[in-house]
Scaffold this active site. Structure first.
Site, PDB file in Angstrom:
ATOM      1  N   SER A 195       5.161 118.574  46.676  1.00 17.49           N
ATOM      2  CA  SER A 195       5.339 119.937  47.194  1.00 17.49           C
ATOM      3  C   SER A 195       4.324 120.944  46.683  1.00 17.49           C
ATOM      4  CB  SER A 195       6.762 120.422  46.904  1.00 17.49           C
ATOM      5  OG  SER A 195       7.041 120.344  45.522  1.00 17.49           O
TER       6      SER A 195
ATOM      7  N   GLU B  48      11.992 137.883  48.016  1.00 17.73           N
ATOM      8  CA  GLU B  48      12.397 137.750  46.618  1.00 17.73           C
ATOM      9  C   GLU B  48      11.792 136.456  46.103  1.00 17.73           C
ATOM     10  OE1 GLU B  48      14.113 134.500  47.513  1.00 17.73           O
ATOM     11  OE2 GLU B  48      14.719 136.121  48.828  1.00 17.73           O
TER      12      GLU B  48
ATOM     13  N   LYS C 148       5.039 126.307  50.489  1.00 19.92           N
ATOM     14  CA  LYS C 148       5.694 127.553  50.880  1.00 19.92           C
ATOM     15  C   LYS C 148       4.920 128.340  51.938  1.00 19.92           C
ATOM     16  CE  LYS C 148       8.773 128.369  47.053  1.00 19.92           C
ATOM     17  NZ  LYS C 148       8.347 127.466  45.965  1.00 19.92           N
TER      18      LYS C 148
HETATM   19  C1  LIG Z   1       9.416 126.684  45.371  1.00 15.08           C
HETATM   20  C2  LIG Z   1       9.005 125.310  45.134  1.00 15.08           C
HETATM   21  C3  LIG Z   1       9.920 124.258  45.258  1.00 15.08           C
HETATM   22  C4  LIG Z   1      11.369 124.452  45.545  1.00 15.08           C
HETATM   23  O1  LIG Z   1      11.667 125.054  46.750  1.00 15.08           O
HETATM   24  P1  LIG Z   1      12.285 124.246  47.982  1.00 15.08           P
HETATM   25  O2  LIG Z   1      12.686 125.302  48.919  1.00 15.08           O
HETATM   26  O3  LIG Z   1      13.431 123.451  47.467  1.00 15.08           O
HETATM   27  O4  LIG Z   1      11.217 123.391  48.508  1.00 15.08           O
HETATM   28  C5  LIG Z   1       9.448 122.964  45.091  1.00 15.08           C
HETATM   29  N1  LIG Z   1       8.158 122.716  44.775  1.00 15.08           N
HETATM   30  C6  LIG Z   1       7.259 123.707  44.630  1.00 15.08           C
HETATM   31  C7  LIG Z   1       5.865 123.369  44.287  1.00 15.08           C
HETATM   32  C8  LIG Z   1       7.644 125.025  44.795  1.00 15.08           C
HETATM   33  O5  LIG Z   1       6.755 126.008  44.661  1.00 15.08           O
END
Ligand SMILES: *Cc1c(COP(=O)(O)O)cnc(C)c1O
Length: 389
Positions: free
Chosen positions: A373, A114, A92
């Site tokens: 992610s 948000e 993010k």
């Molecule tokens: C917020 C988050 C997501 C989901 O958000 P996307 O916009 O779909 O990427 C996925 N993995 C992690 C670790 C997150 O913090």
């Protein structure tokens, strides 16, 4: 020839996307779009973005071969794109930095956002602290309760967290409040959206900033394997890590793009096209237009809609979207921890769970990139409770 640039006209990806908002709010969007178009290819702006990605986020992050996992499955080679190693522990921050730098160029010093799980709020509060910006975070009241530690983190970083006690008390209500704030204050306020959702230009802008993931992974996989991957797999909440992980492969039709949704919040698998939060996409709602409650174990995936470009990639057949259950994700969470010494976020565990199935179906000549992610430290206590029950 990339299908994205062909499909993206005035913020539409096929029939999806667009900007379905009150006129007052459209002024704010026009202002942001103008700034984004002015700066996105500006060499000075890019240099500044790259500087912070390197010095603050710690990019580039590795593309790690998951050797023991690969051996265990006996199929395709699995590589992990290590967004979990970024400062604040997830992808993010890439997008947050990009948008804050844009706000800075626009002369704006008040950032609102948000957050559902709290992860985007923490990333935003982090970067606001570094740049000395005022930061207000809207969060559903129920989410503030289930993510109390993240609320404290944001406050520690100097942000003001506003609990939203309307409706379900989740992300959808927090989005409404943030939009209301923007409508009243857009001349001095930048609304920093955390996923590839929202009215135009947000989905395109967020993809632009998250595309660093596939820009790096493409270079890295060509160095390591001398060829493109068979598939890129990423979890899909709003879709920002997935679209970033896909972006530079969209133009390579031989690379399968696989988005993994939680079965408990599978907008693309079970939703219908509709307008929510200012854009058209697949939405989980009943015949009367009421949003359906979602129950994913991964708070970051618990959203009733999805980024519009994913809806387009799905309908055009370029992307594949599959559901994975919370139970499967929970197992993958443990498998990766035990075989690789990497505790993944529960969100990312959904992508891993699907990669485990896919690797077995493919051959040893195949290569899968899983976008990791985020890291799972934030989820350890929750998993502890779930495994104890
Ligand atoms: C917020 C988050 C997501 C989901 O958000 P996307 O916009 O779909 O990427 C996925 N993995 C992690 C670790 C997150 O913090």
């Amino acid at each position: 020839m990339t299908s994205t640039s062909l499909s993206r006209e005035n913020g539409y990806f096929g029939e999806f996307g667009g900007s379905y908002i009150p006129e007052e709010l459209q002024k704010a969007m026009d202002q942001i779009e103008e700034a984004f178009l002015r700066y996105k290819d500006d060499p000075e702006f890019q240099k500044e973005y790259e500087f912070y990605l390197k010095e603050y986020v710690g990019r580039e992050n590795p593309l790690t071969l998951a050797q023991r996992l690969t051996d265990e499955l006996g199929g395709a080679k699995i590589y992990l794109k290590r967004e979990d190693l970024n400062h604040t522990g997830a992808h993010k921050i890439n997008n947050v930095l990009g948008q804050i730098l844009l706000a800075k160029r626009m002369g704006i010093k008040r950032i609102i956002a948000e957050t559902g799980a709290g992860q985007h709020g923490v990333a935003t509060a982090t970067a606001c602290a570094m740049f000395g910006m005022e930061c207000v975070i809207y969060m559903g009241k129920k989410d503030t309760e289930r993510q109390a530690l993240n609320v404290f983190r944001m406050e520690l970083l100097g942000a003001k967290v506003v609990p939203v006690d309307i409706g379900e008390g989740h992300l959808a209500e927090a989005v409404d409040e943030a939009l209301k704030d923007l409508m009243e204050n857009y001349q001095k306020t930048f609304y920093l959206i955390g996923s590839a959702v929202g009215p135009h230009p947000y989905p395109a802008m967020i993809k632009h900033f998250q595309a660093i993931i596939s820009e790096e992974s493409k270079r890295q996989i060509l160095e390591k394997e001398g060829k493109l991957p068979t598939a890129v797999v990423a979890c899909v909440g709003g879709g920002s890590n997935a679209i970033g992980a896909f972006a530079h492969y969209i133009e390579n039709p031989e690379v399968r793009l696989i988005g993994v949704e939680p079965a408990e919040a599978a907008s693309l698998s079970t939703g219908v096209p509709a307008v929510l939060h200012g854009f058209k996409s697949y939405v989980l709602q009943d015949e009367d237009g009421n949003l359906q409650p979602t129950t994913s174990i991964a708070a970051g995936l618990d959203y009733q809609s999805v980024g519009p470009e994913h809806s387009y990639l799905r309908d055009s057949g370029r992307g594949e979207y599959v559901p994975v259950t919370g139970q499967e994700a929970l197992e993958a969470f443990q498998t990766l921890s035990q075989l690789e010494g990497i505790i993944p976020a529960l969100e990312s565990s959904h992508a891993i769970a699907y990669a485990l199935k896919l690797a077995k179906e493919l051959s040893k000549d195949d290569v899968i990139i899983v976008n990791l992610s985020g890291r799972g430290d934030k989820d350890v206590e929750q998993v502890f409770e779930m495994l104890r029950d």
